[in-house]
Design an enzyme around this catalytic site. Structure first.
Site, mmCIF file in Angstrom:
data_model
loop_
_atom_site.group_PDB
_atom_site.id
_atom_site.type_symbol
_atom_site.label_atom_id
_atom_site.label_comp_id
_atom_site.label_asym_id
_atom_site.label_seq_id
_atom_site.Cartn_x
_atom_site.Cartn_y
_atom_site.Cartn_z
ATOM 1 N N LYS A 146 -25.418 72.081 90.415
ATOM 2 C CA LYS A 146 -26.200 73.232 89.972
ATOM 3 C C LYS A 146 -27.278 72.788 88.982
ATOM 4 O O LYS A 146 -27.056 71.877 88.181
ATOM 5 C CB LYS A 146 -25.263 74.245 89.309
ATOM 6 N N ASP B 140 -27.892 74.211 93.857
ATOM 7 C CA ASP B 140 -27.680 75.655 93.706
ATOM 8 C C ASP B 140 -27.599 76.339 95.066
ATOM 9 O O ASP B 140 -26.768 77.206 95.298
ATOM 10 C CB ASP B 140 -28.832 76.275 92.902
#
Length: 291
Positions: free
Chosen positions: A13, A130
């Site tokens: 992420k 992500d």
């Protein structure tokens, strides 16, 4: 016979410490005598900054916009300890697919057989995790990377992104896609953080490759535009990154993870939320929080 090049993708992420971890891994591998290329696949194009004194380099996509044809050597730059640095780049803001740089750059390097020419031991792809869209999934989907590792903290959104990545690996595993080597657990300073990550990897049939604590040494090093391996080679944090590098260099057995479904992941997170609240209020201790 040309030597086997070990190609590894590091996902995570945004903001989780993925590029920091990747650059220190790359630097550590280079100090262990390996020839390494770090391939930045984030549109921000800052993956290799700390390998080059904090400086940006021209990206593959920027160079292609200026020239109709590009020699791959024009977009390869030397960094710390001889590491080869490449940034795929991204489209102009608001235009096109952010993963396009990966597709274009990988194809360019394959056509010109650069990895073989440079006689690399490792190519490390630093990939935004992500959203595993078509472009960002290229190292997995095309089997370009042999092993995938994900950087995750114990925060829910980091775990959520890791679980999504596992779904992508599972999807392409039957068609020659890359497999999962494990989780690099980042910012693990509290016992409950380790417990959460340990529970997550158990639930998803994978493993933790290395626990990496949050350290001011990393911040100090990056403020100098350097990796911890370069700026503080004898620090405890550098020892952890060197240990990670050795484990990844020796890693051979990756496999298909078992990601949680959406409902299962939410239920898992909710249970851990209740446990952490109970710990905060003193109802239970950390070592009794196993779920």
């Amino acid at each position: 016979m040309p030597k086997k090049i070990k190609q590894i993708a590091i996902y995570g992420k945004g903001g989780i410490g993925k590029s920091t971890t990747t650059s220190n891994l790359t630097a550590a591998l280079s100090t262990q005598g390996y020839k390494v290329m770090q391939f930045g696949c984030d549109p921000k194009s800052d993956s290799t900054n700390t390998l080059r004194g904090g400086t940006y380099i021209p990206t593959v996509l920027d160079t292609l916009r200026e020239k109709s044809a590009v020699n791959a050597h024009d977009v390869i730059f030397k960094g710390f300890n001889g590491v080869y640095c490449v940034e795929a780049g991204g489209p102009a803001p608001g235009v096109g697919c952010a993963g396009r740089g990966i597709i274009t750059a990988v194809e360019l390097f394959k056509q010109q057989r650069i990895f073989e020419e440079l006689e690399l031991d490792f190519v490390i792809y630093d990939v935004l995790g992500d959203v595993v869209c078509g472009g960002f999934a290229v190292p997995i989907r095309e089997g370009i990377a042999e092993h995938v590792f994900t950087v995750s903290s114990a925060d829910f959104m980091a775990v959520y992104a890791a679980n999504n990545l596992f779904k992508g690996i599972q999807k392409y595993s039957n068609s020659g896609g890359a497999l999962l080597g494990g989780v690099i657990a980042n910012s693990i300073n509290q016992p409950y953080s380790k417990e959460i990550i340990d529970d997550f990897v158990e639930k998803t049939n994978t493993q933790v490759i290395q626990y990496v604590p949050r350290s001011v040494t990393v911040t100090q090093s990056e403020l100098q535009g350097k990796t911890t391996i370069e700026a503080a080679p004898n620090s405890e944090q550098a020892k952890i990154y060197k240990s990670l590098a050795q484990k990844i260099a020796e890693h051979t057995d990756s496999k298909v993870p078992s990601p949680m479904g959406v409902a299962e992941l939410k239920e898992w997170a909710s249970r851990w939320g209740d446990q952490l609240l109970a710990m905060e209020t003193g109802l239970i201790t950390s070592n009794a929080a196993g779920i």
